[in-house]
Write a protein that holds these residues in place. Structure first.
Motif, PDB file in Angstrom:
ATOM      1  N   PRO A 262      24.556  36.550 -17.519  1.00 59.40           N
ATOM      2  CA  PRO A 262      23.457  36.222 -16.610  1.00 59.40           C
ATOM      3  C   PRO A 262      23.918  36.008 -15.169  1.00 59.40           C
ATOM      4  N   HIS A 263      25.130  35.462 -14.974  1.00 55.60           N
ATOM      5  CA  HIS A 263      25.696  35.350 -13.623  1.00 55.60           C
ATOM      6  C   HIS A 263      25.944  36.737 -13.041  1.00 55.60           C
ATOM      7  N   TRP A 264      26.581  37.603 -13.814  1.00 58.64           N
ATOM      8  CA  TRP A 264      26.928  38.922 -13.288  1.00 58.64           C
ATOM      9  C   TRP A 264      25.668  39.720 -12.956  1.00 58.64           C
ATOM     10  N   HIS A 265      24.609  39.494 -13.723  1.00 57.24           N
ATOM     11  CA  HIS A 265      23.380  40.234 -13.452  1.00 57.24           C
ATOM     12  C   HIS A 265      22.828  39.904 -12.072  1.00 57.24           C
ATOM     13  N   TYR A 266      22.610  38.611 -11.784  1.00 59.40           N
ATOM     14  CA  TYR A 266      22.010  38.289 -10.494  1.00 59.40           C
ATOM     15  C   TYR A 266      22.955  38.592  -9.345  1.00 59.40           C
ATOM     16  N   LEU A 267      24.252  38.414  -9.563  1.00 57.97           N
ATOM     17  CA  LEU A 267      25.218  38.665  -8.496  1.00 57.97           C
ATOM     18  C   LEU A 267      25.264  40.145  -8.133  1.00 57.97           C
ATOM     19  N   LEU A 268      25.394  40.991  -9.145  1.00 59.60           N
ATOM     20  CA  LEU A 268      25.509  42.427  -8.892  1.00 59.60           C
ATOM     21  C   LEU A 268      24.179  43.025  -8.449  1.00 59.60           C
ATOM     22  N   GLU A 269      23.077  42.553  -9.024  1.00 58.56           N
ATOM     23  CA  GLU A 269      21.768  43.070  -8.627  1.00 58.56           C
ATOM     24  C   GLU A 269      21.475  42.741  -7.176  1.00 58.56           C
ATOM     25  N   ASP A 270      21.818  41.536  -6.757  1.00 61.95           N
ATOM     26  CA  ASP A 270      21.575  41.146  -5.367  1.00 61.95           C
ATOM     27  C   ASP A 270      22.374  42.011  -4.403  1.00 61.95           C
TER      28      ASP A 270
ATOM     29  N   GLN B 137      18.572  39.214 -20.659  1.00 63.39           N
ATOM     30  CA  GLN B 137      18.379  40.566 -21.192  1.00 63.39           C
ATOM     31  C   GLN B 137      19.656  41.394 -21.080  1.00 63.39           C
ATOM     32  N   LEU B 138      20.358  41.293 -19.941  1.00 64.38           N
ATOM     33  CA  LEU B 138      21.615  42.020 -19.798  1.00 64.38           C
ATOM     34  C   LEU B 138      22.623  41.545 -20.828  1.00 64.38           C
ATOM     35  N   ALA B 139      22.724  40.226 -21.026  1.00 66.09           N
ATOM     36  CA  ALA B 139      23.657  39.702 -22.028  1.00 66.09           C
ATOM     37  C   ALA B 139      23.303  40.208 -23.415  1.00 66.09           C
ATOM     38  N   GLU B 140      22.029  40.208 -23.749  1.00 67.78           N
ATOM     39  CA  GLU B 140      21.582  40.654 -25.064  1.00 67.78           C
ATOM     40  C   GLU B 140      21.887  42.136 -25.279  1.00 67.78           C
ATOM     41  N   LEU B 141      21.647  42.946 -24.253  1.00 63.27           N
ATOM     42  CA  LEU B 141      21.913  44.372 -24.381  1.00 63.27           C
ATOM     43  C   LEU B 141      23.409  44.658 -24.408  1.00 63.27           C
ATOM     44  N   ALA B 142      24.195  43.831 -23.719  1.00 67.13           N
ATOM     45  CA  ALA B 142      25.657  43.980 -23.793  1.00 67.13           C
ATOM     46  C   ALA B 142      26.151  43.685 -25.204  1.00 67.13           C
ATOM     47  N   LEU B 143      25.600  42.662 -25.835  1.00 65.39           N
ATOM     48  CA  LEU B 143      25.967  42.350 -27.216  1.00 65.39           C
ATOM     49  C   LEU B 143      25.536  43.464 -28.163  1.00 65.39           C
ATOM     50  N   ARG B 144      24.355  44.041 -27.908  1.00 66.88           N
ATOM     51  CA  ARG B 144      23.915  45.173 -28.733  1.00 66.88           C
ATOM     52  C   ARG B 144      24.840  46.367 -28.545  1.00 66.88           C
ATOM     53  N   SER B 145      25.226  46.625 -27.300  1.00 66.22           N
ATOM     54  CA  SER B 145      26.144  47.726 -27.027  1.00 66.22           C
ATOM     55  C   SER B 145      27.439  47.542 -27.783  1.00 66.22           C
ATOM     56  N   SER B 146      27.956  46.316 -27.779  1.00 69.12           N
ATOM     57  CA  SER B 146      29.213  46.045 -28.468  1.00 69.12           C
ATOM     58  C   SER B 146      29.082  46.247 -29.974  1.00 69.12           C
ATOM     59  N   SER B 147      27.986  45.766 -30.551  1.00 65.41           N
ATOM     60  CA  SER B 147      27.826  45.863 -32.004  1.00 65.41           C
ATOM     61  C   SER B 147      27.564  47.295 -32.458  1.00 65.41           C
ATOM     62  N   GLU B 148      26.880  48.072 -31.600  1.00 67.80           N
ATOM     63  CA  GLU B 148      26.539  49.445 -31.966  1.00 67.80           C
ATOM     64  C   GLU B 148      27.534  50.470 -31.426  1.00 67.80           C
ATOM     65  N   GLY B 149      28.442  50.045 -30.563  1.00 75.46           N
ATOM     66  CA  GLY B 149      29.456  50.944 -30.032  1.00 75.46           C
ATOM     67  C   GLY B 149      28.899  52.061 -29.183  1.00 75.46           C
ATOM     68  N   ARG B 150      27.888  51.740 -28.366  1.00 69.25           N
ATOM     69  CA  ARG B 150      27.276  52.798 -27.551  1.00 69.25           C
ATOM     70  C   ARG B 150      26.759  52.232 -26.231  1.00 69.25           C
ATOM     71  N   ARG B 151      26.487  53.157 -25.314  1.00 70.74           N
ATOM     72  CA  ARG B 151      25.886  52.813 -24.036  1.00 70.74           C
ATOM     73  C   ARG B 151      24.397  52.505 -24.255  1.00 70.74           C
ATOM     74  N   VAL B 152      23.908  51.442 -23.598  1.00 80.66           N
ATOM     75  CA  VAL B 152      22.523  51.019 -23.778  1.00 80.66           C
ATOM     76  C   VAL B 152      21.812  51.048 -22.427  1.00 80.66           C
ATOM     77  N   GLU B 153      20.634  51.694 -22.398  1.00 82.83           N
ATOM     78  CA  GLU B 153      19.821  51.718 -21.190  1.00 82.83           C
ATOM     79  C   GLU B 153      19.155  50.369 -20.991  1.00 82.83           C
ATOM     80  N   ILE B 154      18.974  49.972 -19.726  1.00 85.76           N
ATOM     81  CA  ILE B 154      18.303  48.723 -19.385  1.00 85.76           C
ATOM     82  C   ILE B 154      16.926  49.056 -18.830  1.00 85.76           C
ATOM     83  N   PRO B 155      15.857  48.509 -19.418  1.00 85.54           N
ATOM     84  CA  PRO B 155      14.511  48.807 -18.930  1.00 85.54           C
ATOM     85  C   PRO B 155      14.345  48.452 -17.461  1.00 85.54           C
ATOM     86  N   ALA B 156      13.639  49.275 -16.731  1.00 87.42           N
ATOM     87  CA  ALA B 156      13.409  49.028 -15.316  1.00 87.42           C
ATOM     88  C   ALA B 156      12.469  47.851 -15.127  1.00 87.42           C
TER      89      ALA B 156
END
Length: 380
Positions: A203-211, A361-380
């Protein structure tokens, strides 16, 4: 001069972050400076009300700082019409239900991260706050750090040209508690208590990088538990059930790519515990919590790969530190002042619960990416 008191209930103030950053270095510092002067000349003066589970610790803090009110009853403060703001810096697992109750009670809410353990729950809190018509906000302290302020200035003024890539390195060695006490609480390493570096830091990386660089469009991540056994605050061993490291590739809608490494099992060989390197067509920068160094294309060296000879270039000496050029306040305090202004006026706050939910949401999708071993799109 008219003084307007705003009463703030702080839940979790006995923890290190809640006490040091939010109470002492933010609200008490605001009081020591005489409050916050509003545009109409009124001075906004925060009155902390301490909330927590330990009577002894709350009483000790209150006596140390001369604060008249403290309680172990969340119901008491939420039922008190004089309380204007509810702030939450509890353990992650306790945050979501407490925030929901504060929103239902009609309090303005300000909270640490992550807002909730799941994106669905975080967005539900944000929608509830919107419906309630309250001012709601999430701590995004790293935006107010001197190094990041300098980096943002470079981005806004076009120093980089087209941004090509970002490299974020964060972490340090957290002792396992066997002999040398751990620097972080044991719940951080138990998934059942809301622990884990992905949920904590993404969640920190999301707001920092998005800004700085705009929306993140996809994530590919790999989480890991490098240290499987640790010792808690009582010196008892326990099995680690949460991730203590994560390695991710983020793609931005604008085309840049970020590599993001986060670890509590890494030894530091950089100027600061957090560093971002940004490379662009016209220049590069390396920013930390306080420092920011730059190298423009006109001063970029021309290395030649020759492993048979010592490299004659002193690469570190070819970077120039960006001067401060301003007074930098404590980042937590600076955002508290902005939030209290918004809450006193009853207006929306820039970094609201929806911003916090996108971080979860970014953290959740990162965890999904790790468990599924694939790149995950982030909804706009």
């Amino acid at each position: 001069m008219t003084r307007k008191v705003i009463q703030v209930a702080l839940n979790g103030v006995t923890g290190r972050m809640g006490y040091r950053q939010h109470l002492v270095r933010s609200l008490l510092a605001i009081r020591e400076q005489g409050g916050i002067r509003l545009d109409d000349g009124t001075v906004l003066y925060p009155e902390p009300v301490l909330v927590g589970r330990s009577e002894d610790r709350l009483r000790a803090i209150a006596e140390r700082h001369g604060l008249p009110r403290w309680t172990t009853s969340l119901e008491e403060v939420l039922g008190d019409s004089d309380i204007d703001v509810y702030f939450d810096t509890q353990v992650t697992s306790a945050r979501e239900p407490a925030l929901a109750r504060a929103i239902a009670a009609g309090k303005h809410v300000y909270t640490e991260k992550p807002v909730a353990a799941s994106a669905a729950a975080a967005f539900a809190l944000a929608e509830a706050a919107k419906t309630a018509g309250i001012t709601h906000g999430v701590v995004q302290d790293k935006l107010f750090l001197p190094g990041v302020i300098k980096l943002r200035r470079l981005v806004r003024e076009g120093f980089f040209g087209r941004v090509l890539s970002v490299r974020l390195e964060f972490g340090y060695w957290v002792f396992d508690g066997d002999g040398t006490p751990a620097q972080r609480p044991s719940w951080n390493y138990r998934a059942e208590d809301g622990g884990g570096i992905v949920l904590d830091m993404f969640p920190h990386w999301h707001y920092l990088l998005e800004d700085l660089f705009g929306p993140v469009s996809s994530v590919y991540a790999r989480q890991s538990t490098h240290v499987n056994k640790r010792w808690d605050e009582a010196g008892e061993p326990y099995e680690v059930t949460a991730d203590d490291a994560a390695y991710a590739i983020l793609e931005f809608a604008g085309g840049a790519i970020a590599s993001v490494n986060s670890s509590w099992a890494v030894r530091v060989n950089r100027r600061e515990l957090l560093e971002l390197q940004v490379d662009g067509t016209h220049g590069s920068a390396v920013a930390g919590l306080r420092n920011c160094a730059v190298q423009h294309k006109v001063s970029t060296p021309m290395p030649v790969w020759n492993p048979d000879l010592p490299d004659p270039l002193d690469y570190q000496a070819m970077w120039t530190d960006v001067p401060d050029n301003a007074e930098f306040d404590n980042g937590f305090k600076a955002q508290w002042e902005q939030f209290l202004r918004a809450a006193a006026a009853g207006v929306p706050f820039k970094w609201d619960l929806f911003a916090g939910a996108r971080g979860v949401q970014l953290a959740e999708l990162a965890l999904r990416s790790s468990s599924e071993g694939r790149r995950v799109e982030i909804p706009a």
